[in-house]
Motif scaffolding. Sequence first.
Motif, PDB file in Angstrom:
ATOM      1  N   ILE A  80      13.141   1.524 -16.373  1.00  0.00           N
ATOM      2  CA  ILE A  80      12.470   0.940 -16.073  1.00  0.00           C
ATOM      3  C   ILE A  80      11.015   0.875 -15.949  1.00  0.00           C
ATOM      4  CG2 ILE A  80      12.866   1.895 -13.621  1.00  0.00           C
ATOM      5  CD1 ILE A  80      14.096  -1.737 -14.071  1.00  0.00           C
ATOM      6  N   HIS A  81      10.754  -0.202 -15.938  1.00  0.00           N
ATOM      7  CA  HIS A  81       8.814  -0.248 -15.672  1.00  0.00           C
ATOM      8  C   HIS A  81       8.855  -1.669 -14.148  1.00  0.00           C
ATOM      9  CE1 HIS A  81       4.794   0.254 -16.967  1.00  0.00           C
ATOM     10  NE2 HIS A  81       5.242  -1.312 -16.243  1.00  0.00           N
ATOM     11  N   LEU A  82       7.940  -0.706 -13.311  1.00  0.00           N
ATOM     12  CA  LEU A  82       8.542  -1.656 -12.074  1.00  0.00           C
ATOM     13  C   LEU A  82       6.083  -1.610 -11.915  1.00  0.00           C
ATOM     14  CD1 LEU A  82      10.048   0.591 -10.159  1.00  0.00           C
ATOM     15  CD2 LEU A  82      10.884  -1.147 -11.004  1.00  0.00           C
ATOM     16  N   GLY A  83       6.554  -3.152 -12.079  1.00  0.00           N
ATOM     17  CA  GLY A  83       4.906  -4.171 -11.171  1.00  0.00           C
ATOM     18  C   GLY A  83       4.667  -3.088 -10.287  1.00  0.00           C
ATOM     19  N   LEU A  84       3.314  -2.995  -9.319  1.00  0.00           N
ATOM     20  CA  LEU A  84       2.400  -3.307  -8.021  1.00  0.00           C
ATOM     21  C   LEU A  84       3.775  -3.941  -7.371  1.00  0.00           C
ATOM     22  CD1 LEU A  84      -1.188  -2.747  -9.250  1.00  0.00           C
ATOM     23  CD2 LEU A  84       0.727  -1.486  -8.471  1.00  0.00           C
ATOM     24  N   SER A  85       3.552  -5.346  -7.455  1.00  0.00           N
ATOM     25  CA  SER A  85       4.323  -5.918  -6.739  1.00  0.00           C
ATOM     26  C   SER A  85       6.078  -5.861  -6.920  1.00  0.00           C
ATOM     27  CB  SER A  85       4.459  -7.134  -6.446  1.00  0.00           C
ATOM     28  OG  SER A  85       4.599  -8.281  -8.032  1.00  0.00           O
ATOM     29  N   ASP A  86       6.746  -5.083  -7.278  1.00  0.00           N
ATOM     30  CA  ASP A  86       8.072  -4.610  -7.455  1.00  0.00           C
ATOM     31  C   ASP A  86       8.730  -3.354  -7.015  1.00  0.00           C
ATOM     32  OD1 ASP A  86       8.497  -6.455  -9.427  1.00  0.00           O
ATOM     33  OD2 ASP A  86       7.756  -4.592 -11.338  1.00  0.00           O
ATOM     34  N   MET A  87       9.883  -3.139  -6.613  1.00  0.00           N
ATOM     35  CA  MET A  87      10.293  -2.731  -6.408  1.00  0.00           C
ATOM     36  C   MET A  87       9.436  -1.133  -6.168  1.00  0.00           C
ATOM     37  SD  MET A  87      15.009  -0.799  -6.488  1.00  0.00           S
ATOM     38  CE  MET A  87      15.428  -2.090  -5.991  1.00  0.00           C
ATOM     39  N   ASN A  88       9.719  -0.166  -5.157  1.00  0.00           N
ATOM     40  CA  ASN A  88       8.922   1.429  -5.234  1.00  0.00           C
ATOM     41  C   ASN A  88      10.355   2.023  -6.163  1.00  0.00           C
ATOM     42  OD1 ASN A  88       9.568   3.834  -4.184  1.00  0.00           O
ATOM     43  ND2 ASN A  88       6.856   2.970  -2.948  1.00  0.00           N
ATOM     44  N   PRO A  89       9.124   3.327  -6.493  1.00  0.00           N
ATOM     45  CA  PRO A  89       9.694   3.885  -7.559  1.00  0.00           C
ATOM     46  C   PRO A  89      10.727   5.044  -6.670  1.00  0.00           C
ATOM     47  CG  PRO A  89       7.183   3.848  -8.281  1.00  0.00           C
ATOM     48  CD  PRO A  89       8.398   3.205  -6.781  1.00  0.00           C
ATOM     49  N   ARG A  90      10.821   5.061  -5.577  1.00  0.00           N
ATOM     50  CA  ARG A  90      11.891   5.768  -4.894  1.00  0.00           C
ATOM     51  C   ARG A  90      13.062   4.930  -4.810  1.00  0.00           C
ATOM     52  NH1 ARG A  90       9.508  10.544  -1.700  1.00  0.00           N
ATOM     53  NH2 ARG A  90       7.166  10.999  -2.401  1.00  0.00           N
ATOM     54  N   GLY A  91      12.681   4.258  -4.264  1.00  0.00           N
ATOM     55  CA  GLY A  91      14.170   2.994  -4.538  1.00  0.00           C
ATOM     56  C   GLY A  91      14.720   3.223  -5.391  1.00  0.00           C
ATOM     57  N   ILE A 101      14.133   6.602 -17.186  1.00  0.00           N
ATOM     58  CA  ILE A 101      12.874   6.754 -17.229  1.00  0.00           C
ATOM     59  C   ILE A 101      12.689   6.122 -16.208  1.00  0.00           C
ATOM     60  CG2 ILE A 101      10.822   6.204 -18.484  1.00  0.00           C
ATOM     61  CD1 ILE A 101      12.589   6.829 -21.010  1.00  0.00           C
ATOM     62  N   ILE A 102      11.584   6.600 -15.191  1.00  0.00           N
ATOM     63  CA  ILE A 102      10.628   5.196 -14.283  1.00  0.00           C
ATOM     64  C   ILE A 102       9.387   5.037 -15.131  1.00  0.00           C
ATOM     65  CG2 ILE A 102      10.369   4.177 -12.301  1.00  0.00           C
ATOM     66  CD1 ILE A 102      13.369   5.258 -11.514  1.00  0.00           C
ATOM     67  N   GLY A 103       8.822   3.679 -15.151  1.00  0.00           N
ATOM     68  CA  GLY A 103       7.409   3.311 -15.399  1.00  0.00           C
ATOM     69  C   GLY A 103       6.606   2.895 -13.809  1.00  0.00           C
ATOM     70  N   GLY A 104       5.627   2.837 -13.456  1.00  0.00           N
ATOM     71  CA  GLY A 104       5.347   2.057 -13.157  1.00  0.00           C
ATOM     72  C   GLY A 104       3.866   1.514 -13.357  1.00  0.00           C
ATOM     73  N   THR A 105       3.209   0.197 -12.885  1.00  0.00           N
ATOM     74  CA  THR A 105       1.741  -0.066 -13.408  1.00  0.00           C
ATOM     75  C   THR A 105       0.781   0.648 -12.140  1.00  0.00           C
ATOM     76  OG1 THR A 105       3.134  -2.215 -14.150  1.00  0.00           O
ATOM     77  CG2 THR A 105       0.534  -2.198 -13.446  1.00  0.00           C
ATOM     78  N   ALA A 106      -0.679   0.457 -13.150  1.00  0.00           N
ATOM     79  CA  ALA A 106      -1.921   0.647 -12.490  1.00  0.00           C
ATOM     80  C   ALA A 106      -2.187   0.413 -12.448  1.00  0.00           C
ATOM     81  CB  ALA A 106      -1.488   2.189 -11.697  1.00  0.00           C
ATOM     82  N   ASN A 111      -3.523   3.878  -7.115  1.00  0.00           N
ATOM     83  CA  ASN A 111      -2.254   3.738  -7.586  1.00  0.00           C
ATOM     84  C   ASN A 111      -1.129   4.899  -8.192  1.00  0.00           C
ATOM     85  OD1 ASN A 111      -3.072   0.162  -8.622  1.00  0.00           O
ATOM     86  ND2 ASN A 111      -2.480   0.497  -6.447  1.00  0.00           N
ATOM     87  N   CYS A 112      -2.219   5.019  -8.941  1.00  0.00           N
ATOM     88  CA  CYS A 112      -1.902   6.440 -10.001  1.00  0.00           C
ATOM     89  C   CYS A 112      -1.397   7.689  -9.090  1.00  0.00           C
ATOM     90  CB  CYS A 112      -2.798   6.952 -11.019  1.00  0.00           C
ATOM     91  SG  CYS A 112      -3.591   5.848 -12.531  1.00  0.00           S
TER      92      CYS A 112
END
Length: 208
Positions: A80-91, A101-106, A111-112
């Motif tokens: 899953i790729h999560l944007g800054l306003s999406d669900m928190n990666p921990r959740g 695999i969990i990715g996040g926008t920064a 943010n990083c």
Amino acid sequence: MKEVGLQYISQGKTPQEHLDNIKNACKAGCKWIQLRLKEVDMATYLNTALQCRNICDQYDVIMIINDNVSVAKAVLADGIHLGLSDMNPRGARKILGDNFIIGGTANTIENCLQHSKDGVDYIGLGPYKHTITKKKLSPVLGIDGYTSILTKLKNQNLELPIIAIGGIIEKDVAALMQTGVSGIAISGELTNQVNLKKKIESIKNIMV
């Protein structure tokens, strides 16, 4: 996690166009696909994601879903790729488990660092420059922005894979790779490309 390399972020005016473009990218040698559907209902997203899963399985390609954790879980996506306003990666991790695999926008060093604390597997850092595929665009980073952030991460011994995102075309790749990023995500340049296989091979050669 497998080498991230080159990632294709899907585009299309309809879900079917997304699928056609994804299949073309897979056939042409792209090994990471992100299904990025916006403003569709849940049933459409789920149905499209199931078809995407079949395509990615056929070509042994990693499949990432943008934003939608429930769809990612339902179709057994790779991540899953999560944007800054999406669900928190921990959740997301609690729902999806350790094998996803969990990715996040920064967009910033802050943010990083937060993503690192939240346990993401990779960071999509950008945008490199202006892109029409995203409505709410964070400040553009450019080469100087990437250099600054990656230098700070290195100084803090943070070794998460960093993927450059946002309006990237082939001529940008060499300079971006020199900043220390692990991979590149491209959308428009790999959509409706006449000789997609040649284009992907050319970009991959630059990234080596």
